[in-house]
Design an enzyme around this catalytic site. Structure first.
Site, PDB file in Angstrom:
ATOM      1  N   LYS A  13     -46.731  32.262  91.884  1.00 24.00           N
ATOM      2  CA  LYS A  13     -46.535  33.704  92.164  1.00 24.00           C
ATOM      3  C   LYS A  13     -45.721  33.894  93.450  1.00 24.00           C
ATOM      4  O   LYS A  13     -44.802  34.704  93.487  1.00 24.00           O
ATOM      5  CB  LYS A  13     -47.882  34.428  92.297  1.00 24.00           C
ATOM      6  N   ARG A  87     -57.175  42.270  90.732  1.00 23.76           N
ATOM      7  CA  ARG A  87     -57.877  41.102  90.203  1.00 23.76           C
ATOM      8  C   ARG A  87     -59.201  41.470  89.545  1.00 23.76           C
ATOM      9  O   ARG A  87     -59.829  40.608  88.931  1.00 23.76           O
ATOM     10  CB  ARG A  87     -58.188  40.125  91.347  1.00 23.76           C
ATOM     11  N   ARG A 126     -49.664  21.313  99.128  1.00 25.50           N
ATOM     12  CA  ARG A 126     -48.991  22.512  99.645  1.00 25.50           C
ATOM     13  C   ARG A 126     -49.251  22.734 101.146  1.00 25.50           C
ATOM     14  O   ARG A 126     -50.363  22.541 101.612  1.00 25.50           O
ATOM     15  CB  ARG A 126     -49.547  23.707  98.840  1.00 25.50           C
ATOM     16  N   ARG A 160     -53.730  25.472 104.031  1.00 20.06           N
ATOM     17  CA  ARG A 160     -54.792  26.457 103.823  1.00 20.06           C
ATOM     18  C   ARG A 160     -56.126  25.760 103.608  1.00 20.06           C
ATOM     19  O   ARG A 160     -56.208  24.795 102.854  1.00 20.06           O
ATOM     20  CB  ARG A 160     -54.463  27.335 102.603  1.00 20.06           C
ATOM     21  N   ARG A 171     -61.784  28.643  93.070  1.00 21.42           N
ATOM     22  CA  ARG A 171     -60.845  29.774  93.059  1.00 21.42           C
ATOM     23  C   ARG A 171     -60.305  30.008  91.650  1.00 21.42           C
ATOM     24  O   ARG A 171     -60.175  31.143  91.206  1.00 21.42           O
ATOM     25  CB  ARG A 171     -59.678  29.513  94.017  1.00 21.42           C
TER      26      ARG A 171
HETATM   27  P1  AMP Z   1     -54.222  34.095  96.870  1.00 20.15           P
HETATM   28  O1  AMP Z   1     -53.360  33.898  98.076  1.00 20.15           O
HETATM   29  O2  AMP Z   1     -53.706  35.188  95.961  1.00 20.15           O
HETATM   30  O3  AMP Z   1     -54.507  32.800  96.144  1.00 20.15           O
HETATM   31  O4  AMP Z   1     -55.643  34.648  97.406  1.00 20.15           O
HETATM   32  C1  AMP Z   1     -56.414  33.865  98.307  1.00 20.15           C
HETATM   33  C2  AMP Z   1     -57.807  34.421  98.385  1.00 20.15           C
HETATM   34  O5  AMP Z   1     -57.767  35.768  98.892  1.00 20.15           O
HETATM   35  C3  AMP Z   1     -58.537  34.529  97.061  1.00 20.15           C
HETATM   36  O6  AMP Z   1     -59.165  33.298  96.703  1.00 20.15           O
HETATM   37  C4  AMP Z   1     -59.554  35.627  97.376  1.00 20.15           C
HETATM   38  O7  AMP Z   1     -60.588  35.119  98.191  1.00 20.15           O
HETATM   39  C5  AMP Z   1     -58.740  36.580  98.238  1.00 20.15           C
HETATM   40  N1  AMP Z   1     -58.003  37.611  97.442  1.00 20.15           N
HETATM   41  C6  AMP Z   1     -56.653  37.779  97.348  1.00 20.15           C
HETATM   42  N2  AMP Z   1     -56.343  38.845  96.585  1.00 20.15           N
HETATM   43  C7  AMP Z   1     -57.525  39.381  96.174  1.00 20.15           C
HETATM   44  C8  AMP Z   1     -57.883  40.486  95.350  1.00 20.15           C
HETATM   45  N3  AMP Z   1     -56.976  41.290  94.774  1.00 20.15           N
HETATM   46  N4  AMP Z   1     -59.204  40.729  95.147  1.00 20.15           N
HETATM   47  C9  AMP Z   1     -60.155  39.945  95.718  1.00 20.15           C
HETATM   48  N5  AMP Z   1     -59.878  38.875  96.497  1.00 20.15           N
HETATM   49  C10 AMP Z   1     -58.586  38.589  96.735  1.00 20.15           C
END
Ligand code: AMP
Length: 219
Positions: A13, A87, A126, A160, A171
């Site tokens: 993404k 989400r 990563r 991360r 996740r």
């Molecule tokens: P990402 O960078 O999109 O993989 O998001 C990393 C983490 O941020 C996720 O594992 C969640 O803990 C949190 N997160 C990101 N976007 C959302 C969302 N729309 N709703 C809930 N948690 C989120």
């Protein structure tokens, strides 16, 4: 108009958003990046979400919506890539309300498909530039000059904490549990295009651009 990019962690993404953003026609909103910024800046929200995120769980929908509302206000009328949002079904419903007030709409939802073993391979290597956040990979995407960021020249890199394999599996599980209903909702509205995201990033980007043109976006 809004493009929603769907896909589990590691599906590309962020990479696809960067490639689209280079055209100058899109603003990129990643709720993951917004949350990480809150943690890095030590804000009240950052304090609440830090532990939740480090376990791969989701912070509350209210927190997510407050961050999104601010971004929509900042970027009214622009073409927006929503990366990692919405989400949950609560987020979808709250998003619909916000968009109708702003006379905006979701024009396309792209679902990036990659299998779990490839996700783990991609994510476990990563890392990113501490200064500007540009993302690299131990084997697939090293900086052109070793040890220096291609984008800003930064010399410090970070990994991360939620990219460890056991947290990653959680996740992906949380992602699949929570987001299936969201994907089904947009599919029923005829907005979802599925893309094979196991291909190289440029091929995926070409497929993505065809979908965007068909949906009426300017690319
Ligand atoms: P990402 O960078 O999109 O993989 O998001 C990393 C983490 O941020 C996720 O594992 C969640 O803990 C949190 N997160 C990101 N976007 C959302 C969302 N729309 N709703 C809930 N948690 C989120």
């Amino acid at each position: 108009m809004i493009l929603v990019l769907f896909g589990p962690p590691g599906s590309g993404k962020g990479t696809q958003s960067d490639l689209l953003r280079n055209s100058g026609h899109f603003v990129h909103i990643s709720t993951g990046d917004l949350l990480r910024n809150e943690v890095a800046e030590g804000t009240e929200i950052g304090g609440i979400v830090k532990d939740i995120m480090s376990h791969g769980e989701f912070p509350s929908d209210d927190i997510i919506m407050s961050l999104i509302e601010k971004q929509l206000d900042l970027h009214e009328g622009e073409q927006i890539i929503c990366d990692g949002f919405p989400r949950t079904m609560n987020q979808v419903l709250a998003f619909n309300t916000l968009l109708s007030v702003k006379r905006e709409n979701v024009g396309l939802v792209v679902n990036l498909n990659v299998d779990l073993s490839q996700l783990i391979e991609r994510i476990s290597g990563r890392y990113s530039c501490k200064e500007c956040g540009a993302v690299y990979h131990d084997t697939n995407k090293r900086p052109l000059k070793d040890g220096a960021c291609d984008r800003c020249g930064g010399l410090e890199f970070v990994r991360r904490t939620d990219d460890q394999p056991d947290v990653l599996k959680n996740r992906v599980r949380t992602y699949l549990d929570q987001t299936q209903a969201v994907c089904d909702y947009y599919r029923q509205k005829g907005l979802v295009k599925d893309l094979d995201a196991s291909k190289d990033p440029v091929s995926v980007n070409n497929d993505l651009k065809s979908c965007l043109t068909q949906a009426g976006f300017i690319i």
